[in-house]
Structure formats: C-alpha cells, structure tokens
Design an enzyme around this catalytic site. Structure first.
Site, PDB file in Angstrom:
ATOM      1  N   THR A   1       5.165  -2.024  -8.220  1.00  0.00           N
ATOM      2  CA  THR A   1       5.325  -2.086  -7.023  1.00  0.00           C
ATOM      3  C   THR A   1       6.554  -3.029  -7.217  1.00  0.00           C
ATOM      4  OG1 THR A   1       5.134  -3.186  -4.541  1.00  0.00           O
ATOM      5  CG2 THR A   1       3.359  -3.389  -6.475  1.00  0.00           C
TER       6      THR A   1
ATOM      7  N   SER B   1      -1.049  -8.816  -0.762  1.00  0.00           N
ATOM      8  CA  SER B   1      -2.393  -8.362   0.296  1.00  0.00           C
ATOM      9  C   SER B   1      -2.987  -7.627  -0.987  1.00  0.00           C
ATOM     10  CB  SER B   1      -1.521  -6.732   0.817  1.00  0.00           C
ATOM     11  OG  SER B   1      -1.513  -5.918   0.082  1.00  0.00           O
TER      12      SER B   1
ATOM     13  N   TYR C   1      -4.246  -5.477  -1.508  1.00  0.00           N
ATOM     14  CA  TYR C   1      -3.062  -3.618  -2.555  1.00  0.00           C
ATOM     15  C   TYR C   1      -2.413  -4.143  -3.580  1.00  0.00           C
ATOM     16  CZ  TYR C   1       0.419  -0.991  -2.991  1.00  0.00           C
ATOM     17  OH  TYR C   1       1.481  -0.376  -3.991  1.00  0.00           O
ATOM     18  N   HIS C   2      -1.444  -5.455  -2.976  1.00  0.00           N
ATOM     19  CA  HIS C   2      -0.366  -6.110  -4.111  1.00  0.00           C
ATOM     20  C   HIS C   2      -1.074  -6.477  -5.932  1.00  0.00           C
ATOM     21  CE1 HIS C   2       2.455  -4.894  -0.111  1.00  0.00           C
ATOM     22  NE2 HIS C   2       3.077  -4.390  -1.006  1.00  0.00           N
TER      23      HIS C   2
ATOM     24  N   LYS D   1      -1.849  -4.144  -8.001  1.00  0.00           N
ATOM     25  CA  LYS D   1      -0.925  -4.209  -8.767  1.00  0.00           C
ATOM     26  C   LYS D   1      -0.699  -5.149 -10.017  1.00  0.00           C
ATOM     27  CE  LYS D   1      -0.316   0.555  -7.218  1.00  0.00           C
ATOM     28  NZ  LYS D   1       0.233   0.984  -7.300  1.00  0.00           N
TER      29      LYS D   1
HETATM   30  P1  NAD Z   1      -0.642   8.478  -1.273  1.00  0.00           P
HETATM   31  O1  NAD Z   1      -1.524   7.674  -0.927  1.00  0.00           O
HETATM   32  O2  NAD Z   1       0.257   9.486  -0.302  1.00  0.00           O
HETATM   33  O3  NAD Z   1      -1.146   9.726  -2.998  1.00  0.00           O
HETATM   34  C1  NAD Z   1      -1.923   8.689  -3.252  1.00  0.00           C
HETATM   35  C2  NAD Z   1      -2.684   9.685  -4.393  1.00  0.00           C
HETATM   36  O4  NAD Z   1      -3.463   9.726  -5.455  1.00  0.00           O
HETATM   37  C3  NAD Z   1      -3.925  10.394  -2.829  1.00  0.00           C
HETATM   38  O5  NAD Z   1      -3.130  11.868  -2.924  1.00  0.00           O
HETATM   39  C4  NAD Z   1      -4.890   9.842  -3.457  1.00  0.00           C
HETATM   40  O6  NAD Z   1      -5.718  11.250  -2.707  1.00  0.00           O
HETATM   41  C5  NAD Z   1      -4.452  10.245  -5.319  1.00  0.00           C
HETATM   42  N1  NAD Z   1      -5.301   9.435  -5.404  1.00  0.00           N
HETATM   43  C6  NAD Z   1      -6.598   8.296  -5.186  1.00  0.00           C
HETATM   44  N2  NAD Z   1      -7.152   7.106  -6.302  1.00  0.00           N
HETATM   45  C7  NAD Z   1      -7.517   8.484  -6.858  1.00  0.00           C
HETATM   46  C8  NAD Z   1      -8.870   8.543  -7.561  1.00  0.00           C
HETATM   47  N3  NAD Z   1      -9.515   7.483  -8.064  1.00  0.00           N
HETATM   48  N4  NAD Z   1      -8.880   9.667  -8.499  1.00  0.00           N
HETATM   49  C9  NAD Z   1      -7.683  10.299  -7.596  1.00  0.00           C
HETATM   50  N5  NAD Z   1      -7.214  10.877  -7.192  1.00  0.00           N
HETATM   51  C10 NAD Z   1      -6.710   9.297  -6.879  1.00  0.00           C
HETATM   52  O7  NAD Z   1       0.304   7.314  -2.049  1.00  0.00           O
HETATM   53  P2  NAD Z   1       1.842   6.849  -2.160  1.00  0.00           P
HETATM   54  O8  NAD Z   1       3.068   6.930  -1.348  1.00  0.00           O
HETATM   55  O9  NAD Z   1       2.166   8.865  -2.871  1.00  0.00           O
HETATM   56  O10 NAD Z   1       1.879   6.435  -3.722  1.00  0.00           O
HETATM   57  C11 NAD Z   1       2.081   6.577  -5.096  1.00  0.00           C
HETATM   58  C12 NAD Z   1       2.270   5.513  -5.926  1.00  0.00           C
HETATM   59  O11 NAD Z   1       3.265   5.102  -5.659  1.00  0.00           O
HETATM   60  C13 NAD Z   1       0.673   4.817  -5.862  1.00  0.00           C
HETATM   61  O12 NAD Z   1       0.743   3.275  -7.001  1.00  0.00           O
HETATM   62  C14 NAD Z   1       2.119   3.317  -5.280  1.00  0.00           C
HETATM   63  O13 NAD Z   1       1.346   2.015  -5.106  1.00  0.00           O
HETATM   64  C15 NAD Z   1       2.865   3.492  -5.239  1.00  0.00           C
HETATM   65  N6  NAD Z   1       3.953   2.935  -4.735  1.00  0.00           N
HETATM   66  C16 NAD Z   1       4.462   3.725  -3.106  1.00  0.00           C
HETATM   67  C17 NAD Z   1       5.028   3.387  -2.167  1.00  0.00           C
HETATM   68  C18 NAD Z   1       5.829   4.056  -0.821  1.00  0.00           C
HETATM   69  O14 NAD Z   1       6.528   3.715  -0.616  1.00  0.00           O
HETATM   70  N7  NAD Z   1       4.898   4.960  -0.900  1.00  0.00           N
HETATM   71  C19 NAD Z   1       6.296   2.578  -2.953  1.00  0.00           C
HETATM   72  C20 NAD Z   1       6.200   2.148  -4.230  1.00  0.00           C
HETATM   73  C21 NAD Z   1       4.916   2.088  -5.089  1.00  0.00           C
HETATM   74  N1  USQ Z   2       6.422  -4.294   8.984  1.00  0.00           N
HETATM   75  C1  USQ Z   2       6.894  -4.608  10.955  1.00  0.00           C
HETATM   76  N2  USQ Z   2       6.986  -3.367  11.463  1.00  0.00           N
HETATM   77  C2  USQ Z   2       5.584  -2.464  11.228  1.00  0.00           C
HETATM   78  C3  USQ Z   2       6.379  -2.173   9.671  1.00  0.00           C
HETATM   79  C4  USQ Z   2       6.247  -3.044   8.722  1.00  0.00           C
HETATM   80  O1  USQ Z   2       8.415  -4.993  11.003  1.00  0.00           O
HETATM   81  O2  USQ Z   2       6.091  -1.640  11.883  1.00  0.00           O
HETATM   82  C5  USQ Z   2       6.673  -5.011   8.064  1.00  0.00           C
HETATM   83  C6  USQ Z   2       5.879  -5.175   7.380  1.00  0.00           C
HETATM   84  O3  USQ Z   2       5.288  -6.670   7.789  1.00  0.00           O
HETATM   85  C7  USQ Z   2       6.616  -5.743   6.115  1.00  0.00           C
HETATM   86  C8  USQ Z   2       7.578  -5.038   5.923  1.00  0.00           C
HETATM   87  O4  USQ Z   2       7.899  -4.374   7.047  1.00  0.00           O
HETATM   88  O5  USQ Z   2       6.928  -7.273   6.387  1.00  0.00           O
HETATM   89  C9  USQ Z   2       7.413  -4.120   4.453  1.00  0.00           C
HETATM   90  O6  USQ Z   2       5.814  -3.106   4.917  1.00  0.00           O
HETATM   91  P1  USQ Z   2       5.608  -2.081   4.909  1.00  0.00           P
HETATM   92  O7  USQ Z   2       4.521  -1.848   5.575  1.00  0.00           O
HETATM   93  O8  USQ Z   2       6.768  -0.900   5.465  1.00  0.00           O
HETATM   94  O9  USQ Z   2       5.212  -2.110   3.212  1.00  0.00           O
HETATM   95  P2  USQ Z   2       4.427  -2.645   1.892  1.00  0.00           P
HETATM   96  O10 USQ Z   2       3.304  -2.590   2.978  1.00  0.00           O
HETATM   97  O11 USQ Z   2       4.983  -3.662   1.519  1.00  0.00           O
HETATM   98  O12 USQ Z   2       3.744  -1.468   1.295  1.00  0.00           O
HETATM   99  C10 USQ Z   2       4.782  -0.338   1.456  1.00  0.00           C
HETATM  100  C11 USQ Z   2       3.985   0.941   0.044  1.00  0.00           C
HETATM  101  C12 USQ Z   2       3.578   0.063  -0.836  1.00  0.00           C
HETATM  102  C13 USQ Z   2       4.445  -0.510  -1.630  1.00  0.00           C
HETATM  103  C14 USQ Z   2       5.497  -1.151  -0.735  1.00  0.00           C
HETATM  104  C15 USQ Z   2       6.624  -1.166  -2.374  1.00  0.00           C
HETATM  105  O13 USQ Z   2       3.374   0.904   1.301  1.00  0.00           O
HETATM  106  O14 USQ Z   2       2.248   1.014  -1.368  1.00  0.00           O
HETATM  107  O15 USQ Z   2       3.748  -0.892  -3.367  1.00  0.00           O
HETATM  108  O16 USQ Z   2       5.825  -0.656   0.135  1.00  0.00           O
HETATM  109  S1  USQ Z   2       7.371  -3.044  -1.523  1.00  0.00           S
HETATM  110  O17 USQ Z   2       7.196  -3.371   0.061  1.00  0.00           O
HETATM  111  O18 USQ Z   2       8.045  -2.909  -2.463  1.00  0.00           O
HETATM  112  O19 USQ Z   2       6.189  -4.108  -2.686  1.00  0.00           O
END
Ligand code: NAD
Ligand code: USQ
Length: 392
Positions: A145, A187, A189-190, A193
C-alpha cells in the site's frame, strides 16, 4: 505461466484472476472466503450481487472455456496444506492479496486489531516460508500500500519507489546507505503492510526469493472487461463505512442521493488507481520478475493523486448531490500534499486510466442499478481511531 492468486475471491483478486486467465495464464485461486463472512459479521453486503465462488468459476468456464482452479484454504493458519499446494502446482508466480485490507475494520476493537495483525503477518510469513521449501524459483507479487510511506511529513518531496539513500551518523563516523523509505503507517492495517516489507527484505536477502511489492493507491471502479462478460462474473462493490473506499463511496452515495461524506476539511491527498489498471499492473509485474538474489522490487502502483474534498466537489458537480463535512473518525493530518514517483509501471507499458475518462459515470450507473441493496444506516464510518475516554 502457472499463477496462484491468494485472495482471488476478493475485490482486486477476482478481477485479476479473470484478467490473468484471459491472458492465457493457468490460474489457481486460493481463498478462505473470510471476506464473505466479514460481510455477515458487519451486516452488510456488496452493492453488486456477487455470486458464490462456485457460480463465478462455472460462469468463467462457460464464457471463456477456460478453467480456473479453486482451493479453499487459510493462508495464515493452514501452513502444511499451503506448502503442499505450492509443491503440487509448482507456480511460476504467486500473487498475494490474502490480507485483511480495511483500515476502519482494523481499528474497530482490540479483537479487530489483533485479528488484522495475526492474519496479515502470518499469511505473508507462511507464504514466504512455504516458497523456500516448495517453490524457491517462483516470483511473489504482493499487494502492498501507498500508506506505508505515510502522508505529509515530506512536504514538496517526491515519494520514491520504496528505497531512499540515507546518511547515517554515529560517533563521528558517517555512511550513506540505501534503506527502505521510512515507514509512517496511519492504521493497524497499514502497519501490517510495513511489517510485510521487513519479511520481504529478509527472505530476498537470505533465501534469494524473487519478490515484487506493489505499493498500491486507493482502488476505484468495480468492473473490468472480463467482469463485464457475464452478470455472474460481477465484481464486489463495497460502499459501507468499513470496507468502502473513498471515491467508490462518494459515487455510490451520489447514486442513492446521500450527502457525500467528507471526513474533516477534505484536505487529505491520496493516490488512486482504477481497478482496470490494477489488473494490468499485476500482469505487467508478473512478466518482469527480479532475479534470484536481487533486492525486493518495489513499484508504486497508482496513476494520480487527488484531495478528498476535490473529489467530493467533482462528484457533487457531476450529480448534484451535496457535500457534507463530518468529524473525522481517523487520526490523520487534516491537509497534506502528495507527489509520487510511478515510473516503473509506466516504463513497463501502463497507460493510466484517468478520472476524466467517463468511468466515474459508469460507477454511478452501476451503483444506481443496485441501489435497492444499499443499507443507508451502514454508510457513515463508525470506527474511531481514538476512542473517547468514558466519563467518570
Ligand atoms: P478484499 O478484502 O476484497 O480481498 C481479500 C481476499 O483475501 C478476500 O477474498 C479474503 O477472503 C481473502 N483472505 C483474507 N485473508 C485470508 C487468509 N488468511 N487466507 C486466505 N484468504 C484470505 O481486498 P481487496 O480490496 O481485493 O485487496 C486485496 C489486496 O490489495 C489487499 O492486500 C490490500 O491490502 C491491497 N490493496 C487494496 C486496495 C483497495 O483499494 N482495495 C488498495 C491498495 C492495496
Ligand atoms: N474518507 C473520507 N470520507 C469517506 C471515506 C474516507 O473523507 O467516506 C477519507 C479518509 O479519512 C482518508 C481517505 O479518505 O483520508 C482515504 O480513505 P479510504 O478508506 O478510501 O482509504 P484507506 O483507508 O487509506 O484504505 C484504502 C484501502 C486499503 C489500501 C489503501 C491505499 O482500503 O486496502 O491499502 O486504500 S492507500 O490509501 O494509498 O494507502
């Protein structure tokens, strides 16, 4: 190539699995389906009616006459089966999406914090350990991320792709070394990573594993050319306060006429990428593996940056739905700038999809089609970064 997609039933993983299969790769999806159970825990569901994994795979077989294999397995907990699967499939590449990816979910309670750390760190640790034993020549492509870099501490400076030269000074001596860009997670979560990054550094150095870490921005959009082929292939669309990401949330809110939920001033600047570009980036990353013994290859997977408040204004102008500024549930800087280098993927051939390419309208249209499935009580984010101290 033979490709294992860990987390292939999720938002990015499903679209990627279809894209890689369409490109001629032999794909095996591994997923424990926890994301579907999390929907039940939270009492929400994808705005789009996603089908069971069995129905999805059947639809793909019928549409493209191409099988995608599926193995239900917990990557974090079922190490022996994971190692055996790696031995059996002998993959050329493993794409790792299998982590808990929502920042608000990771901050909900002590259980959610510990679950996110346990799941994400153990998943990555198990994948790396099993690769050493079973498929040391495979290429791991992990979805990291942009959030590992943090926001706002380096005003005016371009965020490089993973590494930076640093001058260390100690006891009168000085050395310039290349280090991972200093982490600053916002967070739990972050933070997981950033822990993944150290595991990658170690396994690349000690075991010569070939690893690419894609530091991805916020993904928006929902459909790709492959998910559009049949309604049973529809991708997930999260709009709720835990899993919905900001731009998709604004577009869904616009479709149902809910005020656009800007946290605080809206001065937060973030990096974005469309799901169509996500799947292309992963295909490009797979084709350009580092060599054994190379350092971890880090690429910033994003195409543009925007201020959250500007996005809300853009969506509001497009749809007429008003913007509402809410108290920010997160602990984050109210305003930041963000300049990001993304040369690696551009040089590999990525042609960025822009917000102005008409795709925002497409997302509003898709959300509008399914608006009866929206539970408006789940829109506002209720997960707090700092819990109020109980009154005496
Ligand atoms: P998602 O939650 O939709 O998909 C994740 C999948 O992984 C799910 O199907 C879940 O069932 C599976 N999973 C989780 N833990 C598991 C485990 N222990 N064993 C087997 N399967 C497992 O998430 P996404 O939005 O598709 O994101 C995928 C990846 O991309 C994540 O690692 C996330 O950090 C990264 N990412 C997502 C975004 C975004 O905006 N969606 C942005 C940046 C990075
Ligand atoms: N935000 C709002 N209003 C909303 C939702 C979010 O103002 O209704 C703001 C949040 O406070 C934050 C920003 O928008 O400042 C981004 O929030 P987000 O929920 O869109 O993104 P984030 O929590 O950072 O997480 C998402 C994905 C995560 C991925 C990350 C990429 O869920 O898996 O890693 O984006 S990044 O942000 O570049 O780290």
């Amino acid at each position: 190539m033979k490709v294992i997609v860990l987390g292939g039933d999720g938002f990015c993983g499903w679209a990627t699995s279809l894209h890689l299969s369409a490109e001629g790769h032999h794909v095996t999806i591994v997923d424990n389906l926890v994301r579907r159970r999390t929907d039940e825990e939270l009492g929400v569901s994808s705005l789009t009616p996603i089908r069971s994994i069995e129905e999805r795979l059947q639809a793909w077989r019928e549409t493209r006459n191409t099988p995608i294999d599926f193995v239900e397995l917990d990557v974090a907990k079922d190490y022996d089966r994971l190692e055996a699967l790696f031995r059996q499939v002998a993959p050329d590449a493993i794409v790792h999406f299998a982590e808990q990816r929502a920042a608000p979910y990771s901050m909900k309670s002590p259980w959610h914090k510990r679950y996110t750390v346990d799941n994400n760190v153990n998943a990555t640790s198990s994948v790396l350990c099993a690769m050493v034993e079973a498929c040391p020549d495979a290429h791991l492509v992990h979805l990291g991320t942009m959030g590992v870099y943090g926001y706002g501490k380096t005003k005016g400076m371009t965020i490089p792709e993973g590494y930076i030269d640093a001058t260390l000074r100690s006891a009168g001596a000085e050395a310039t070394v290349e280090i991972l860009y200093p982490v600053d997670p916002g967070s739990i979560y972050h933070m997981t990573k950033t822990l993944d990054q150290l595991l990658f550094l170690y396994y690349a150095k000690n075991d010569g594993l070939k690893i690419t870490d894609l530091h991805q921005g916020i993904v928006w959009g929902t459909s790709t050319p492959e998910t559009d082929l049949d309604e049973r292939l529809v991708n997930r669309f999260d709009y709720d306060g835990d899993y919905g990401t900001v731009l998709n949330r604004f577009l869904a809110q616009a479709a149902i006429g809910h005020p656009l939920t800007v946290h605080g001033t809206g001065g937060q600047t973030r990096a974005f990428i469309h799901i169509r570009d996500t799947v292309r980036c992963i295909a490009l990353a797979i084709q350009s593996a580092p060599k054994r013994g190379d350092r971890v290859k880090i690429m910033n997977q994003m195409t543009e940056t925007h201020r959250v408040g500007d996005l809300a204004q853009m969506v509001s102008r497009m749809t007429g739905v008003p913007v509402e500024h809410l108290d920010n549930p997160r602990k984050e800087m109210a305003e930041n700038d963000l300049v990001v280098a993304n040369d690696s993927l551009i040089n590999l051939g990525l042609e960025p999809t822009r917000l102005s390419d008409g795709l925002m309208e497409e997302v509003v249209e898709i959300a509008g089609r399914h608006k009866d499935r929206c539970d408006t009580s789940r829109i506002v984010c209720s997960s707090l970064w700092v819990r109020p101290i109980a009154a005496e």
